[in-house]
Structure formats: structure tokens, C-alpha cells
Design an enzyme around this catalytic site. Sequence first.
Site, mmCIF file in Angstrom:
data_model
loop_
_atom_site.group_PDB
_atom_site.id
_atom_site.type_symbol
_atom_site.label_atom_id
_atom_site.label_comp_id
_atom_site.label_asym_id
_atom_site.label_seq_id
_atom_site.Cartn_x
_atom_site.Cartn_y
_atom_site.Cartn_z
ATOM 1 N N ASP A 63 0.803 -1.225 0.000
ATOM 2 C CA ASP A 63 0.000 0.000 0.000
ATOM 3 C C ASP A 63 0.838 1.277 0.000
ATOM 4 O OD1 ASP A 63 0.842 -0.609 2.640
ATOM 5 O OD2 ASP A 63 -1.124 -1.414 3.112
ATOM 6 N N ASN A 111 -8.170 -3.609 14.003
ATOM 7 C CA ASN A 111 -9.537 -3.941 13.583
ATOM 8 C C ASN A 111 -9.560 -5.117 12.606
ATOM 9 O OD1 ASN A 111 -8.587 -2.867 11.215
ATOM 10 N ND2 ASN A 111 -9.926 -1.079 11.197
ATOM 11 N N HIS A 119 -7.670 -5.413 9.839
ATOM 12 C CA HIS A 119 -7.370 -5.127 8.413
ATOM 13 C C HIS A 119 -6.064 -5.796 7.981
ATOM 14 C CE1 HIS A 119 -5.247 -1.123 9.679
ATOM 15 N NE2 HIS A 119 -4.305 -1.974 9.337
ATOM 16 N N GLU A 127 -10.052 -2.317 5.206
ATOM 17 C CA GLU A 127 -10.690 -2.124 6.505
ATOM 18 C C GLU A 127 -11.951 -2.997 6.587
ATOM 19 O OE1 GLU A 127 -8.872 -0.496 8.592
ATOM 20 O OE2 GLU A 127 -8.794 1.653 8.213
HETATM 21 C C1 F6R Z 1 1.075 -1.619 6.094
HETATM 22 C C2 F6R Z 1 -0.147 -2.434 6.126
HETATM 23 C C3 F6R Z 1 -0.978 -2.523 7.354
HETATM 24 C C4 F6R Z 1 -0.168 -2.807 8.616
HETATM 25 C C5 F6R Z 1 -1.080 -2.816 9.841
HETATM 26 C C6 F6R Z 1 -0.312 -3.050 11.123
HETATM 27 O O1 F6R Z 1 1.700 -1.714 4.835
HETATM 28 O O2 F6R Z 1 -0.488 -2.997 5.137
HETATM 29 O O3 F6R Z 1 -1.950 -3.520 7.184
HETATM 30 O O4 F6R Z 1 0.463 -4.055 8.480
HETATM 31 O O5 F6R Z 1 -1.750 -1.597 9.920
HETATM 32 O O6 F6R Z 1 0.537 -1.953 11.317
HETATM 33 P P1 F6R Z 1 1.666 -1.996 12.455
HETATM 34 O O7 F6R Z 1 2.611 -3.055 12.071
HETATM 35 O O8 F6R Z 1 2.276 -0.615 12.398
HETATM 36 O O9 F6R Z 1 0.957 -2.277 13.734
#
Ligand code: F6R
Length: 276
Positions: free
Chosen positions: A67, A136, A138, A143
Site C-alpha cells: 500500500d 480492527n 485489516h 478495513e
Molecule cells: C502496512 C499495512 C498494514 C499494517 C497494519 C499493522 O503496509 O499494510 O496492514 O500491516 O496496519 O501496522 P503496524 O505493524 O504498524 O501495527
Amino acid sequence: MLIVIQSDKIAVARYAYQLVRNRMQDQSTFVLGLAAGTTPLLLYREMIMGFKIKELDFSGVHTFNLDEYVGLPPDHPQSYYSFMRKYLFKHVNLEKENIHFLSGISKDMEKHCQDYEKQIKQLGGIDLQILGIGRNGHIGFNEPVSSLCSRTMVRALMPGTIDDNKHFFYREGDVPRWVLTMGIGTILDAKNILLLATGPQKANAVASMVEGPVTSMCPASALQMHPEVTVVCDEAAAAKLKQRELYKWLFENDYQVREQSRMKLVHKKTLVRVNE
Ligand code: F6R
């Protein structure tokens, strides 16, 4: 889905590194899906070490990140491109043209997303996709209530995710509200998936992903339908799993054995190749 529970985040990174290394050493060309965020940072540090000690060679590797924030150019200090450059790309021998990234400033987002999907296909698909998980549930930035077969597209971030990501920015108001993300369908097309989860704030999401129903309310639960998923989490993130003991038993009695015999097969193939 194979659940590997390790004592803490350092052990998670070390275990995950072995998996990445084994998969990368299997093939001379490799397509690696990457995630940004805090969770994989220790794994990336291990991968950099692996490169330095010549266990890993990135010269034949293509990467695709999950992303990018809409509106941020790649050289923006808070873009995911800059993040990946800082924590992985600039430390290893990846060819610049083999680094594939969604552009937050593309003029035609829809076409850009379709092209990203095409590039993945043209390279034969993602061999191993690394994932984190949001509180959540994702994955990527899909989401809750995202379609479980969604493809790469622009999506809005939910308030909780904006809040979780604000520590990467100066002020909460600076966090972009929109992202480009691989879809859940895109992620499910990867041949192997490695999801990392650490810390107590991920315990509910991990429990819903593994033991809850497959539902768009927890996008990560879609991984239950994929045949090659390994979830590596620490004790804190595993704390709400009801069947923790069963996963530990399966890991010791089934998964380890399978991994070892797979490695022996690879080793045998290498020997045959050497003898030829
Ligand atoms: C980032 C991504 C997100 C993160 C998720 C957890 O490229 O795709 O899905 O993996 O938000 O983020 P952290 O590791 O910062 O808790």
C-alpha cells in the site's frame, strides 16, 4: 492456517526470517510482497543481516508493497516508499527497477491499480506475501466490510487506523485519509502468506482472524481460505486464542516435520543440480 507462537517480538522476527530465507533460497528469481508499519521492522533487520552474511541475495528478487498513501510522492518522508527505503531497500542488493510500488500521486488511480495487478501477474504472481494486521483486523488497508475478493484500489482509512498511524506523522491532521492498497483478493492470490502479529493490542484481531467466522468485519479472517498461511505471533498477540495449546502441539508435531522434510527435498534438489 499454521499458528506459530513465539515468546516475544524478537523471537517472532527470527522465526519469520528463517521462513523467508528458506523460501528465497528455494528459487533464483523470487517475487516478495512486503508490508510497511512497525511489526515487520525487526524481520527487515534480520533480512538485512541475512544479506550481509550472504544468506540472502536480492539480485533476482522483485518486490511489491501492499500500500501507499494517496497524495504523498515517493520521496515524501512519510510515504511508505521512503519508509521501505529507510528500513530495507537501501541496505540490500535489490535492483531499483525490481522494486514495485503503488504511486500516491498517480493521475489515473484506477488504471494505475489495474497496472499493478498486471505487473504482479506478468512476474508469475507473488511467491511470499508478508503481512501485518491492524487492530480492527485489516490486512493491507482493507478495513472492515471490505469485499473479501477486492482487488487493488483506493480506499478510505477508518478513524482508528488514522489514530494508530499518527505516530509516523507530526500531527494527526497530517495522516492522509486515503490509501491505495492491494485488495483482499490480490493478497489471497499470493502463493504463500506470512502474517506477523506482536503485542497485546493485536490479541483481539488475531483471535478473530484465526478462530472467528470468515467475515468482512474481520478482513484477515479471509486468510482461513488460503492453503499456505503461516501466522507468527508473540505470546501477547496470541493471548486471546482459545486453542493456544492445540496450535503449539500442531507446530511441534506437524508443521516442524513438514518444514524439515520440505527443506530436505530442496536440499536434495540442490544436490542433484550440483551433481548434474
Ligand atoms: C502496512 C499495512 C498494514 C499494517 C497494519 C499493522 O503496509 O499494510 O496492514 O500491516 O496496519 O501496522 P503496524 O505493524 O504498524 O501495527
